[in-house]
Design a protein around this motif. Sequence first.
Motif, PDB file in Angstrom:
ATOM      1  N   VAL A 214       0.989  -1.131  -0.109  1.00 59.76           N
ATOM      2  CA  VAL A 214       0.234   0.015  -0.177  1.00 59.76           C
ATOM      3  C   VAL A 214       0.796   1.260  -0.087  1.00 59.76           C
ATOM      4  CG1 VAL A 214      -1.946   1.445   0.961  1.00 59.76           C
ATOM      5  CG2 VAL A 214      -1.656  -1.454   1.304  1.00 59.76           C
TER       6      VAL A 214
ATOM      7  N   THR B 186      -1.408  -2.377  -4.241  1.00 62.49           N
ATOM      8  CA  THR B 186      -2.704  -2.083  -4.381  1.00 62.49           C
ATOM      9  C   THR B 186      -3.402  -0.989  -4.753  1.00 62.49           C
ATOM     10  OG1 THR B 186      -2.733  -1.455  -1.919  1.00 62.49           O
ATOM     11  CG2 THR B 186      -2.825  -3.883  -2.107  1.00 62.49           C
TER      12      THR B 186
ATOM     13  N   ARG C 157      -5.482   0.963  -3.865  1.00 63.72           N
ATOM     14  CA  ARG C 157      -6.412   1.624  -2.868  1.00 63.72           C
ATOM     15  C   ARG C 157      -5.836   3.079  -2.472  1.00 63.72           C
ATOM     16  NH1 ARG C 157      -5.233  -3.305   1.525  1.00 63.72           N
ATOM     17  NH2 ARG C 157      -5.828  -5.237   0.216  1.00 63.72           N
TER      18      ARG C 157
END
Length: 204
Positions: free
Chosen positions: A17, A42, A44
Amino acid sequence: MTIEDILKAAPVMPVIVIEDLTHAVPLAKALVAGGLRVLEVTLRTPVAIDAVRSIAESVPDAIVGVGTLTHSEQFAKVIDAGAKFAVSPGLTPALAKASAQYDLPFLPGVFTPGEAMQARDAGFNHLKLFPAKQAGGIGMLKAMASPFPELTFCPTGGISAESFRDYLALPNVACVGGSWVAPSTLMRGGDWDGITELAREACR
């Protein structure tokens, strides 16, 4: 390179992340130096796509892919950024169709035996068990080995430095995914040597 090749390239796939884009390249270099070449960035954070692009351009020894891919339209974006594979927490008909259309190695997630059968019938024999701990962990993977000998898993979710070797000992586990090798505390502190050591320990 197939998804099977990618899963066999290293025992641990770091689940990354990235909040700060400046961390992307030094993090990738640190993990590769420790022996972990397959990196799952990711999707995200707002900088995730740019992070994939930076790693693809600056760390040629890394096999950089994306995680948390949940919409079919994301395939084109991540391929444009240089992603070599994609990982999803689940599988939908739209994702399966896009995977075939774009010819990007794809690791779909499953949680139950029924979902594993649906993924297999859609042409996927390499699956992500997610979230692995909540799905039953090692016990679930042992239970799935007999009815689904053709399936291989990359369990992710709740796996730690203390438990990952137990997962890797299972015959139907190709590798594991985990965030413990790229902790945010070390990233924020710029402790790239510390991350390299975590990667080395994972490879041992």
